[in-house]
Design an enzyme around this catalytic site. Structure first.
Site, PDB file in Angstrom:
ATOM      1  CG  HIS A 167      -1.723   1.151   1.527  1.00 45.65           C
ATOM      2  ND1 HIS A 167      -2.902   1.169   1.240  1.00 45.65           N
ATOM      3  CD2 HIS A 167      -1.367   2.318   1.848  1.00 45.65           C
ATOM      4  CE1 HIS A 167      -3.648   2.458   1.644  1.00 45.65           C
ATOM      5  NE2 HIS A 167      -2.696   3.404   1.988  1.00 45.65           N
ATOM      6  CD  GLU A 168       1.645   3.535   3.805  1.00 47.60           C
ATOM      7  OE1 GLU A 168       1.941   4.763   3.112  1.00 47.60           O
ATOM      8  OE2 GLU A 168       0.879   3.492   4.363  1.00 47.60           O
ATOM      9  CG  HIS A 171       0.324   6.025  -0.751  1.00 50.09           C
ATOM     10  ND1 HIS A 171      -1.043   6.589  -1.351  1.00 50.09           N
ATOM     11  CD2 HIS A 171      -0.384   5.400   0.379  1.00 50.09           C
ATOM     12  CE1 HIS A 171      -2.016   6.536  -0.634  1.00 50.09           C
ATOM     13  NE2 HIS A 171      -1.571   5.780   0.460  1.00 50.09           N
ATOM     14  CD  GLU A 245      -5.222   6.394   2.459  1.00 52.69           C
ATOM     15  OE1 GLU A 245      -4.759   5.245   2.524  1.00 52.69           O
ATOM     16  OE2 GLU A 245      -4.227   7.195   2.095  1.00 52.69           O
TER      17      GLU A 245
END
Length: 635
Positions: A167-168, A171, A245
């Site tokens: 997930h990070e 980003h 998100e």
């Protein structure tokens, strides 16, 4: 969406951010003017003061305060992601750590970075945060940092930690982290009024009670305006980040093909008292950057969707009863992620394929896969890490040994070329460093082709922890070694260029990112030179090189009449071209990547060494290719 489309979506959100910020500033300026006029009326001076000049001076003063505060905060963020993580109380994870939990975290981050073809981010642990959360920060790949809380490190198992890290990293690749830092800088300005108000209230003017009595109501009013500014800031953050998100969760699912990891992490967050809330007061500033809501807001102020909604988005049909079960576990003892890992049978990654293995590739499919990865890529990354010889792995993680290892990776296998490289290195770093680098050169020249770039990235991550002076010196040496002789190969030259660019960007993160604004028509000569160099590097026979060149041209310059010509100046002809090519508009860069793939595999196939060369070239252009490209098959 492909990588460049996702990055363009972030740029559109940036424009939305500036619009919202401007509207918030206008509202605050209007409110401040009302407060000032009201304060003058309380002091009994309103009839004697011209309203126009007061409004003008108040507006200018407010704009200067907001603008100056925003500029100041933005400047403090120029040090990059690591500085943000440390300001939050983050502790850097030593690259040579033997702590089981920290080692597992580093392994997961390294696997995900290698799988995606991106630079290794710095890794931090927020030791004083007992709940489960994480964030990524920075201006881009070279200075990016990932921080996880102690709660996440202790409670999540490896599968769940992979989901959070994926997930990070999503980003980071999508350039969300740059927007996040802009948001921190801008919104600091509209909350500054509260700081001024608190200062006025605490000030005791000794010139008389009448003046002091006027300052206190004004200060209280500015504190109230500061609260309004904070409300605006929270509203803007929520509007910018909430939908993002969902996209990051979807990206993590796409990368890992494993919804159980993210769902398990969300359920464990639900099972922790306070869920993802942070203890650090600085969490207010970075709430939009967190993996999960760190403040406990809901509704319009929530920077993250509800946990149950996020679970249902990646696991349709998920039953609320299971979520309620997780909530009921809040009073139970916290689970241990490491214990859960020990209870599971860890699957060994498959071995690396032989270098002669032929990969079937499609230019369009490879270009669309930029900035993404699949389970095959994660398995390849795990195999890469497992295949690196222990002595080289330890050297890459050692503060003193990483530098000669990196130089050894840049040494040519050609004796006459290496002799000139040693001369250049000796003149800059001395005899001892030259000897160490030559020793490592002997060790790495027999390595599997798929190991050289990841090994260089591991060493680079270690070197980034050194002083800016050391980083700048290493960057200069990389350039010197790649220009020591005109016969250096494109692989050696490209690796040196990539390392130089990464080191420069880590030394000055804020200036590393280039706004894409260059059109293909403006860099046609650069494109032709790049394709010619790549075709020449992969084919000894001029006729084969010409076929490779002609296979790539229709993908990027279909109307061009350019013909293949071997580069007279060698690979150095590309020195000035990289910045211009890196600044290509997204669609143009996608076409260039397709052309590079078509040139490298003009017969539809490429070997592992050819794939690694392509990966290096694309990495220089900030177009990261995943570790496996396509499922491999024996030729």
């Amino acid at each position: 969406m492909n990588l460049f489309e996702r990055q363009e979506a972030v740029r559109r959100r940036s424009r939305k951010l500036f619009l919202l910020f401007a509207l918030a500033v206008l509202g605050i300026v209007a409110a401040v003017n009302l407060v000032v006029l009201g304060a003058l009326a309380v002091l009994g001076e309103a009839p004697d003061v011209a309203t126009g000049p007061v409004i003008a001076m108040t507006t200018v003063a407010t704009l200067l305060l907001i603008g100056g505060a925003s500029l100041y905060r933005t400047m403090t963020l120029r040090k990059g992601g690591g500085a943000v993580a440390m300001a939050m109380g983050g502790t850097p994870v030593p690259v040579d750590t033997q702590d089981p939990g920290l080692r597992r975290l580093l392994n997961v981050v390294e696997e995900m970075a290698i799988a995606s073809g991106s630079a290794l981010p710095q890794v931090f642990v927020l030791e004083d945060e007992p709940r489960i959360n994480a964030f990524a920060a920075g201006f881009g790949g070279p200075d990016a940092a990932i921080a996880v809380t102690r709660g996440a490190l202790d409670r999540l198992n490896r599968q769940e930690l992979q989901g959070v890290v994926a997930h990070e990293i999503g980003h980071i690749l999508n350039a969300d982290i740059r927007l996040n830092l802009r948001l921190v800088g801008l919104l600091f300005g509209i909350t500054m009024l509260g700081v001024v108000g608190r200062f006025l209230v605490s000030t005791r003017n000794r010139s008389g009670d009448r003046e002091a009595g006027g300052l206190i109501p004004l200060g209280l009013a500015l504190m109230a305006l500061g609260a309004i500014g904070l409300w605006f800031a929270r509203l803007i953050k929520a509007g910018i980040s909430r939908q993002r998100e969902y996209l990051a969760d979807a990206s993590a699912l796409q990368y890992t093909r494993d919804p159980d990891g993210l769902v398990g992490a969300f359920l464990k967050i639900a099972g922790v008292p306070g869920q993802g809330r942070m203890l650090a007061p600085e969490a207010e500033e970075i709430s939009h950057m967190l993996f999960e809501d760190g403040l406990g807001f809901s509704g319009w102020m929530a920077t993250h969707p509800p946990l149950l909604d996020r679970i249902r988005a990646i696991r349709p049909g998920f039953k609320p009863e299971k979520f309620n079960e997780a909530l009921s576990r809040q009073q139970l003892a916290a689970p241990s992620g490491l214990d859960e890992d020990h209870a599971k049978a860890m699957v060994e990654p498959p071995p690396l394929p032989p270098e002669a293995t032929s990969i079937r590739v499609s230019p369009g499919a490879v270009a669309e896969g930029l900035g993404g990865w699949r389970p095959d890529d994660v398995q390849r990354a795990q195999a890469v890490i497992a295949a690196i010889p222990g002595v080289l792995d330890r050297a890459a993680r050692d503060r003193e040994e990483a530098m000669p290892l990196l130089f050894g990776l840049l040494f040519s296998a050609e004796p006459t070329v290496q002799k000139k490289q040693r001369f250049e290195l000796r003149a800059r770093m001395g005899e001892r460093m030259t000897g160490q680098s030559a020793d490592y050169a002997e060790r790495v020249h027999g390595l599997h082709a798929a190991l050289r770039l990841p090994l260089a990235m591991l060493a680079l991550a270690t070197l980034k922890r050194r002083s800016k002076t050391d980083v700048a010196a290493v960057a200069d040496v990389c350039t010197a070694l790649s220009h020591a002789d005109g016969r250096i190969t494109l692989l050696e030259y490209g690796l040196a260029q990539l390392l130089h660019a990464e080191l420069q960007a880590s030394a000055d993160p804020a200036t590393a990112w280039r706004q894409p604004r260059v059109k293909l028509a403006d860099v046609e000569a650069d494109v032709v030179q790049l394709l010619a160099v790549l075709a020449h590097a992969g084919h000894a026979q001029p006729a084969e090189a010409q076929r490779a060149f002609m296979a790539g041209m229709p993908h990027v310059l279909p109307q061009s009449s350019a013909r293949y010509a071997p580069p007279a100046q060698g690979v150095a002809v590309l020195d000035d071209a990289w910045p211009r090519l890196d600044a290509l508009l997204p669609k143009a860069k996608l076409m260039l990547v397709e052309a590079l793939v078509a040139t490298a595999a003009h017969d539809g196939r490429m070997t592992i060494p050819e794939a690694e060369l392509l990966r290096i070239v694309c990495a220089i252009l900030h177009a990261p290719l995943p570790a496996a490209l396509e499922p491999v098959r024996a030729a």
